[in-house]
Design an enzyme around this catalytic site. Sequence first.
Site, mmCIF file in Angstrom:
data_model
loop_
_atom_site.group_PDB
_atom_site.id
_atom_site.type_symbol
_atom_site.label_atom_id
_atom_site.label_comp_id
_atom_site.label_asym_id
_atom_site.label_seq_id
_atom_site.Cartn_x
_atom_site.Cartn_y
_atom_site.Cartn_z
ATOM 1 N N HIS A 123 0.847 -1.197 0.000
ATOM 2 C CA HIS A 123 0.000 0.000 0.000
ATOM 3 C C HIS A 123 0.885 1.250 0.000
ATOM 4 C CE1 HIS A 123 -3.747 -2.168 0.745
ATOM 5 N NE2 HIS A 123 -3.159 -2.835 1.717
ATOM 6 N N HIS B 52 -0.936 -6.629 -5.229
ATOM 7 C CA HIS B 52 -0.990 -7.885 -4.491
ATOM 8 C C HIS B 52 -0.361 -8.964 -5.353
ATOM 9 C CE1 HIS B 52 -3.244 -11.789 -4.369
ATOM 10 N NE2 HIS B 52 -2.807 -11.758 -3.125
ATOM 11 N N ASN C 209 0.761 -13.419 -5.091
ATOM 12 C CA ASN C 209 0.764 -14.650 -4.307
ATOM 13 C C ASN C 209 1.224 -15.784 -5.206
ATOM 14 O OD1 ASN C 209 -1.093 -17.275 -3.670
ATOM 15 N ND2 ASN C 209 -0.403 -16.267 -1.794
ATOM 16 N N VAL C 210 2.130 -16.597 -4.723
ATOM 17 C CA VAL C 210 2.512 -17.824 -5.417
ATOM 18 C C VAL C 210 2.579 -18.924 -4.370
ATOM 19 C CG1 VAL C 210 3.666 -16.939 -7.487
ATOM 20 C CG2 VAL C 210 4.920 -16.996 -5.343
ATOM 21 N N ARG C 211 2.006 -20.086 -4.684
ATOM 22 C CA ARG C 211 1.832 -21.087 -3.647
ATOM 23 C C ARG C 211 1.846 -22.498 -4.238
ATOM 24 N NH1 ARG C 211 -2.759 -18.251 -4.777
ATOM 25 N NH2 ARG C 211 -4.495 -19.466 -5.614
ATOM 26 N N HIS D 54 0.164 -5.400 -17.638
ATOM 27 C CA HIS D 54 -0.350 -6.555 -18.373
ATOM 28 C C HIS D 54 0.655 -7.082 -19.394
ATOM 29 C CE1 HIS D 54 -4.478 -7.152 -16.937
ATOM 30 N NE2 HIS D 54 -4.388 -5.883 -16.587
ATOM 31 N N GLY E 214 -6.680 -22.422 10.900
ATOM 32 C CA GLY E 214 -6.031 -22.047 12.147
ATOM 33 C C GLY E 214 -4.730 -21.327 11.938
ATOM 34 N N GLY E 215 -4.628 -20.608 10.836
ATOM 35 C CA GLY E 215 -3.403 -19.878 10.530
ATOM 36 C C GLY E 215 -3.158 -18.713 11.462
ATOM 37 N N ARG E 216 -2.033 -18.078 11.263
ATOM 38 C CA ARG E 216 -1.611 -16.971 12.129
ATOM 39 C C ARG E 216 -2.342 -15.698 11.713
ATOM 40 N NH1 ARG E 216 2.881 -13.304 12.517
ATOM 41 N NH2 ARG E 216 3.615 -13.109 14.671
#
Length: 307
Positions: free
Chosen positions: A100, A110, A112-114, A149, A262-264
């Site tokens: 931000h 944003h 995210n890679v997982r 893009h 139950g993550g942080r």
Amino acid sequence: MTQPNITAVRDYLLGLQDRICQQLEAVDGKEKFVEDAWERTDGLAGGGRTRVLNDGAVFEQGGVNFSHVRGTSMPASATANRPDLAGRSFEAIGVSLVIHPNNPYAPTSHANVRFFIAQKEGEEPIWWFGGGYDLTPYYGFEEDAVHWHQTAKNACDPFGEDVYPKYKKWCDDYFYLKHRDETRGAGGLFFDDLNEGGFEHCFKFLQSVGDSYTQAYVPIVERRKDTPFGERERDFQLYRRGRYVEFNLVYDRGTLFGLQSGGRTESILMSLPPLVKWRYNWQPEPGTDEAKLYGVFLKPQNWLTLT
């Protein structure tokens, strides 16, 4: 099919977190990311590195998280559309970030890679990659959207000419606030459940996407970070940040997965902006830059036709 190499994924993602933090610190020039290393203490296994930058010269708040957690059963958010995952243990590794900026002319971003793997004794493991990145401008610039893009397309092109259009559309559809009838921003890439072509092929694609994030974002921030602004622009930025909060708490799969597993909580909710406003039934004045955001940048576009 090539068996997943979890250690290679973990090593890549740890390095990616390091590189992204270093590059964003160089842009900010004032503050550094502060690391909070943590471990699960609720009977499950795993941990992570949460890194947060606050009150920088360029970034009001930024968080770049690495996590590697294991559990005995998949949460409801994961099994709702994948009943074949029920009853399996899981392992999840990822890097997730939200940045931000201070300046309303510089967009939020944003990424995210997982990697997920779900296992059950006596059965083949089920694994997949997911991720992407998206841009949330407050004041839109065509050249920024085109650059964003084009970089995304460049990352996808080595894997097939149909990849960018498919994941670009998925991003437009995913980052959509149904209750507002608007997208969260100018889009980008979104993919999930990726295992077609084998582990090595999919892992290379994840790396291409992860490595291209700062190539897409940093030039935009450099262009906009010193643009003069006043109270009107700041007020609009805080109002539009409310949409970011609404999406993350109502729709975002990653947020729901983290909370349900139950993550942080502190790490999961670091994506929320430090300051935000809501107003009742506010509408932009016709012909203003604020109205242009709604009319152009919150509508799915083929930005690359502008090149």
